[in-house]
Design a protein around this motif. Sequence first.
Motif, PDB file in Angstrom:
ATOM      1  N   ILE A 183       0.847  -1.214   0.000  1.00 15.67           N
ATOM      2  CA  ILE A 183       0.000   0.000   0.000  1.00 15.67           C
ATOM      3  C   ILE A 183       0.871   1.248   0.000  1.00 15.67           C
ATOM      4  O   ILE A 183       0.617   2.198  -0.758  1.00 15.67           O
ATOM      5  N   ASN A 184       1.916   1.245   0.850  1.00 15.30           N
ATOM      6  CA  ASN A 184       2.802   2.415   0.899  1.00 15.30           C
ATOM      7  C   ASN A 184       3.518   2.607  -0.431  1.00 15.30           C
ATOM      8  O   ASN A 184       3.711   3.733  -0.897  1.00 15.30           O
ATOM      9  N   ARG A 185       3.896   1.501  -1.042  1.00 17.53           N
ATOM     10  CA  ARG A 185       4.599   1.619  -2.330  1.00 17.53           C
ATOM     11  C   ARG A 185       3.661   2.163  -3.403  1.00 17.53           C
ATOM     12  O   ARG A 185       4.049   2.987  -4.225  1.00 17.53           O
ATOM     13  N   ALA A 186       2.367   1.710  -3.381  1.00 16.19           N
ATOM     14  CA  ALA A 186       1.402   2.220  -4.356  1.00 16.19           C
ATOM     15  C   ALA A 186       1.126   3.706  -4.122  1.00 16.19           C
ATOM     16  O   ALA A 186       1.038   4.490  -5.079  1.00 16.19           O
ATOM     17  N   ARG A 231       3.495   7.809  10.785  1.00 21.52           N
ATOM     18  CA  ARG A 231       2.165   7.655  11.395  1.00 21.52           C
ATOM     19  C   ARG A 231       1.877   8.879  12.271  1.00 21.52           C
ATOM     20  O   ARG A 231       2.784   9.437  12.893  1.00 21.52           O
ATOM     21  N   SER A 232       0.591   9.277  12.303  1.00 29.11           N
ATOM     22  CA  SER A 232       0.213  10.450  13.079  1.00 29.11           C
ATOM     23  C   SER A 232      -1.271  10.319  13.483  1.00 29.11           C
ATOM     24  O   SER A 232      -1.952   9.349  13.095  1.00 29.11           O
ATOM     25  N   GLN A 233      -1.743  11.292  14.265  1.00 28.78           N
ATOM     26  CA  GLN A 233      -3.152  11.363  14.683  1.00 28.78           C
ATOM     27  C   GLN A 233      -3.810  12.567  13.996  1.00 28.78           C
ATOM     28  O   GLN A 233      -3.246  13.668  13.960  1.00 28.78           O
ATOM     29  N   TRP A 234      -4.969  12.316  13.440  1.00 28.02           N
ATOM     30  CA  TRP A 234      -5.683  13.396  12.744  1.00 28.02           C
ATOM     31  C   TRP A 234      -7.191  13.141  12.861  1.00 28.02           C
ATOM     32  O   TRP A 234      -7.669  12.043  12.535  1.00 28.02           O
ATOM     33  N   ARG A 235      -7.881  14.149  13.386  1.00 28.87           N
ATOM     34  CA  ARG A 235      -9.338  14.062  13.539  1.00 28.87           C
ATOM     35  C   ARG A 235      -9.751  12.874  14.405  1.00 28.87           C
ATOM     36  O   ARG A 235     -10.716  12.159  14.134  1.00 28.87           O
ATOM     37  N   VAL A 281      -1.817   7.153   8.320  1.00 31.48           N
ATOM     38  CA  VAL A 281      -0.487   6.878   7.747  1.00 31.48           C
ATOM     39  C   VAL A 281      -0.245   7.915   6.657  1.00 31.48           C
ATOM     40  O   VAL A 281      -1.064   8.055   5.741  1.00 31.48           O
ATOM     41  N   ILE A 282       0.846   8.656   6.766  1.00 28.64           N
ATOM     42  CA  ILE A 282       1.160   9.733   5.818  1.00 28.64           C
ATOM     43  C   ILE A 282       2.305   9.269   4.932  1.00 28.64           C
ATOM     44  O   ILE A 282       3.418   9.020   5.404  1.00 28.64           O
ATOM     45  N   SER A 283       2.027   9.139   3.637  1.00 27.23           N
ATOM     46  CA  SER A 283       3.065   8.869   2.640  1.00 27.23           C
ATOM     47  C   SER A 283       3.385  10.182   1.954  1.00 27.23           C
ATOM     48  O   SER A 283       2.465  10.934   1.573  1.00 27.23           O
ATOM     49  N   TYR A 284       4.675  10.483   1.773  1.00 27.22           N
ATOM     50  CA  TYR A 284       5.037  11.783   1.197  1.00 27.22           C
ATOM     51  C   TYR A 284       6.234  11.636   0.283  1.00 27.22           C
ATOM     52  O   TYR A 284       7.001  10.674   0.380  1.00 27.22           O
ATOM     53  N   ILE A 285       6.340  12.644  -0.616  1.00 25.61           N
ATOM     54  CA  ILE A 285       7.470  12.725  -1.543  1.00 25.61           C
ATOM     55  C   ILE A 285       7.746  14.199  -1.797  1.00 25.61           C
ATOM     56  O   ILE A 285       6.818  15.014  -1.858  1.00 25.61           O
ATOM     57  N   GLY A 290      12.173  17.823  -6.195  1.00 22.53           N
ATOM     58  CA  GLY A 290      13.489  18.433  -6.236  1.00 22.53           C
ATOM     59  C   GLY A 290      13.522  19.754  -6.979  1.00 22.53           C
ATOM     60  O   GLY A 290      14.482  20.525  -6.842  1.00 22.53           O
ATOM     61  N   ARG A 291      12.471  20.044  -7.765  1.00 21.15           N
ATOM     62  CA  ARG A 291      12.450  21.288  -8.554  1.00 21.15           C
ATOM     63  C   ARG A 291      11.845  22.437  -7.773  1.00 21.15           C
ATOM     64  O   ARG A 291      12.384  23.540  -7.739  1.00 21.15           O
ATOM     65  N   THR A 292      10.711  22.205  -7.103  1.00 22.85           N
ATOM     66  CA  THR A 292      10.000  23.292  -6.423  1.00 22.85           C
ATOM     67  C   THR A 292      10.124  23.224  -4.908  1.00 22.85           C
ATOM     68  O   THR A 292       9.667  24.127  -4.220  1.00 22.85           O
ATOM     69  N   ASN A 293      10.749  22.111  -4.385  1.00 25.57           N
ATOM     70  CA  ASN A 293      10.828  21.875  -2.939  1.00 25.57           C
ATOM     71  C   ASN A 293       9.441  21.741  -2.308  1.00 25.57           C
ATOM     72  O   ASN A 293       9.286  21.912  -1.099  1.00 25.57           O
ATOM     73  N   TRP A 294       8.404  21.477  -3.120  1.00 23.53           N
ATOM     74  CA  TRP A 294       7.093  21.196  -2.591  1.00 23.53           C
ATOM     75  C   TRP A 294       7.058  19.759  -2.069  1.00 23.53           C
ATOM     76  O   TRP A 294       7.757  18.879  -2.574  1.00 23.53           O
ATOM     77  N   THR A 295       6.209  19.530  -1.085  1.00 23.89           N
ATOM     78  CA  THR A 295       6.020  18.197  -0.537  1.00 23.89           C
ATOM     79  C   THR A 295       4.594  17.747  -0.837  1.00 23.89           C
ATOM     80  O   THR A 295       3.622  18.450  -0.527  1.00 23.89           O
ATOM     81  N   TYR A 296       4.486  16.545  -1.435  1.00 25.47           N
ATOM     82  CA  TYR A 296       3.190  15.961  -1.786  1.00 25.47           C
ATOM     83  C   TYR A 296       2.914  14.860  -0.763  1.00 25.47           C
ATOM     84  O   TYR A 296       3.679  13.889  -0.668  1.00 25.47           O
ATOM     85  N   ALA A 297       1.852  15.019   0.013  1.00 30.37           N
ATOM     86  CA  ALA A 297       1.530  14.074   1.085  1.00 30.37           C
ATOM     87  C   ALA A 297       0.175  13.435   0.824  1.00 30.37           C
ATOM     88  O   ALA A 297      -0.757  14.071   0.330  1.00 30.37           O
ATOM     89  N   TYR A 298       0.114  12.131   1.167  1.00 24.14           N
ATOM     90  CA  TYR A 298      -1.125  11.370   1.007  1.00 24.14           C
ATOM     91  C   TYR A 298      -1.463  10.792   2.379  1.00 24.14           C
ATOM     92  O   TYR A 298      -0.717   9.971   2.927  1.00 24.14           O
ATOM     93  N   VAL A 299      -2.589  11.223   2.950  1.00 22.09           N
ATOM     94  CA  VAL A 299      -2.995  10.835   4.300  1.00 22.09           C
ATOM     95  C   VAL A 299      -4.075   9.764   4.181  1.00 22.09           C
ATOM     96  O   VAL A 299      -5.133   9.996   3.593  1.00 22.09           O
ATOM     97  N   LEU A 300      -3.767   8.589   4.742  1.00 24.54           N
ATOM     98  CA  LEU A 300      -4.668   7.446   4.620  1.00 24.54           C
ATOM     99  C   LEU A 300      -4.969   6.916   6.017  1.00 24.54           C
ATOM    100  O   LEU A 300      -4.061   6.712   6.816  1.00 24.54           O
ATOM    101  N   PRO A 301      -6.217   6.669   6.368  1.00 26.61           N
ATOM    102  CA  PRO A 301      -6.548   6.103   7.687  1.00 26.61           C
ATOM    103  C   PRO A 301      -5.874   4.746   7.879  1.00 26.61           C
ATOM    104  O   PRO A 301      -5.861   3.908   6.971  1.00 26.61           O
ATOM    105  N   ALA A 302      -5.326   4.547   9.064  1.00 25.55           N
ATOM    106  CA  ALA A 302      -4.619   3.285   9.343  1.00 25.55           C
ATOM    107  C   ALA A 302      -5.562   2.094   9.339  1.00 25.55           C
ATOM    108  O   ALA A 302      -5.138   0.961   9.146  1.00 25.55           O
ATOM    109  N   LYS A 303      -6.850   2.341   9.550  1.00 26.38           N
ATOM    110  CA  LYS A 303      -7.787   1.207   9.589  1.00 26.38           C
ATOM    111  C   LYS A 303      -7.876   0.505   8.240  1.00 26.38           C
ATOM    112  O   LYS A 303      -8.259  -0.663   8.170  1.00 26.38           O
ATOM    113  N   LEU A 304      -7.553   1.213   7.137  1.00 21.60           N
ATOM    114  CA  LEU A 304      -7.593   0.554   5.826  1.00 21.60           C
ATOM    115  C   LEU A 304      -6.550  -0.550   5.741  1.00 21.60           C
ATOM    116  O   LEU A 304      -6.766  -1.578   5.095  1.00 21.60           O
TER     117      LEU A 304
END
Length: 773
Positions: free
Chosen positions: A46-49, A258-262, A267-271, A274-288
């Motif tokens: 899941i994290n790799r996807a 891993r973090s707490q939200w709401r 589980v937060i996956s991020y990347i 290198g060009r804009t120094n922006w961070t793209y994060a995907y927040v997925l409930p751990a229950k999945l």
Amino acid sequence: MSKAPGKPSTSVRSRWLRSYAIVLLVPIVLMGVTYFQTRRVIEHEINRANTALLTQLQQDIDSHLEYAYRLSGNIAYNEHVNALLVQQRTLGSAQRITMVEAIKDFKVYNSTSRYLNHFYIYFQEGDFVLTESSNYTSDMYYDLHLADTELTQVNWKRLLGQQYRGQFMNMSSIAGAGKRGMLFMQSLPMGERGAPRATLVVELSEEQLLPTIRNVQAYNQGEVFILDSSSQVLTSSLAEPSDMPGLKGLRGELGTVRSQWRGEEVVISYIQSGRTNWTYAYVLPAKLYSEKAEYVRNLTLVMLLVALGLGTLSAVWLARRNYHPLQRLMQSLALRAKIDPHGRGNEYAYIEEALERTLGRNHEMNRIIEQQKKVLYSNLLLRLLKGRVERGYPIREALREYGIELHSDRFAVLLFYVEDYSGLLGAQDDPGETKHEFVQLILSNIVEELAGHAHQGWMTEIDGMLACIVNVREEASDEAARADLLQLAEEAQRFIGRKFHILFTVAVSNLHVMAEGLPAAYQEALEAMEYKLLYGSQAIIGYDQIRQQDASYLYPLEKEQQLINHVKAGEHAKAQAILDEVIDRNLAEPGLSIEMVRCLMFDMTSTMMKAAMEANLDQSELYAHNLRAVQELTGGSTVAAMRSRMSEFLAEVCAHVTSRRHSHSERLKAQALDYIHAHYADNNLSVNTISEHCGVHPSYLSRYFKSQVGETVSDYINKLRVEHAKRLLAEDEILIKDVGEAVGFFSISTFIRLFKKYEGVTPSVYRETARLE
């Protein structure tokens, strides 16, 4: 099932049940491990996807955001824009034409990106706005585009008056909740410090960004966030952009935290781009993660229960089924064995004890029988050799009892006298009785095998020696059989001496017929063994060699007187010649008995003692030397050893005589050294050649030279040759092989080995060192 009579209290069946239970634990443990590994694999996949989706999103957005950078560069270096930057205070007709030309260029710039809403340039000094479609005063532009937002005109101008270097901003943080999107701010001209002359503002369309973001969101129903380099949320998939605590501590180019939200774990996956120094994060409930792993867990539990149930039933059935043969065996042993099964442990222990007792008794009986058989076998052979078999004794039938079938009625005896086996045992070993038996075993096995190649033979110990009775094949002639016996003795000496370092003398009898002839053959071998004194150690002595014996030896009085005269004159060479002549002449006579040989040696030894006394020598060491010679003679030494001892004694007597006349001690030393220094280049130079030149015995010269010079003759010669070789290596350019030959070494390998021994380096290394020095 009822307990069998005599059955031990601890049943094997219960142990089998425990063993089967342990075996059942193996698949249970494996399935548990499989469950945990599967859970980890699911999380990893899941994290790799998620990372792959984020990477695709990052690449897609970065490719379009790159346009904002390229657009700012095109506008910053546009000639019309640069002209307006310089002349923005006064807008005449020329400046308005420049605006028109700039707007034409802007329309071209705005036609290639679907993420771009529009852009404009605010000129500070001229207080006007230039867009891709027209130009406005600042008031007009605010009324048309920004009046409906919460951003006041004063704050808008203050915002545009700041210095920007290609910075992205969240539009909601500027304009409030009334408008969403992102802004790209760039001060013009680029790279200029202080207050900007103009500010380029590029509005990015969030409506175009959101579908791409929601495509990622739709994969696992998570939330997508895009953060700038300071971890501020630029945009997200939420209807209302908001921050979450876990997004502030993201480190590295990519990862998962891993973090707490709401109120729930996510589980937060991020990347990171290198060009804009922006961070793209995907927040997925751990229950999945748990939902997908729970299915595997439930399936694993069901399979464990099924395996446990079936395994238990199978274990009980197999234990009952496999125990029946063992139960019958126990009942049979309880009826026949005289061992109480109670207190014996389980069934296996009882069976093992019964078998060990039975096998032990059988082994002991077989051992006793074998010992008795070997004793009887050896006793039979001894009786045959010594003629202690009564007439009419069935020899063939008796030998057949021991697996021996005679080839013919002809026999011969080989007698083996072991002289030395220290090479087999090592210097540190004590040759006790056990080691002596080991040597006899080696000889017996090898000789019997060699005898079996052409005939057959049997070994036995007799009178401190080993005897081999050889039964000759019927078709072999007497001459061929005697040749085979001598060849057998030679092969035994060569093979056993080379492989086991056992040295021995062999005596060979003639051929005799059947049992009546074996004692005669043994006596012939004994008589032949007596002559090892004459033939030396490790000899092969046939009875044919000693059959004819003369009555006495030949030692004329004139030879005795000549020997005495030469000794008194110190003429060692002539005295040695007389000694050799007498001994060689007598030994050359066929059939001289060993008793006569001993007498000859005693006679000649007394002659040398008589000559020493007539020479008035008062040297106690000479008498001690002569005493050792007599002791060796009486002790059974060989003729060769006695001859060598007599020659040494003769050399010492002559040397003492010469020393008294000419101070021979110093002169012999000087003579030997002079000869060595004069002939060191001769590769035939040795103790023998030096002793011949000096007129002394080689063994005497060796001892004398060592006592006078402090080292052996060979060491002195080799060192002298190495010293001359060093001079040639340092001064001449001749080959190393020629250097070795020039100083007397026979081969280059010997030269190199001895040079390295005394100098520590090879000749080639020494030559290179000498050249460098």
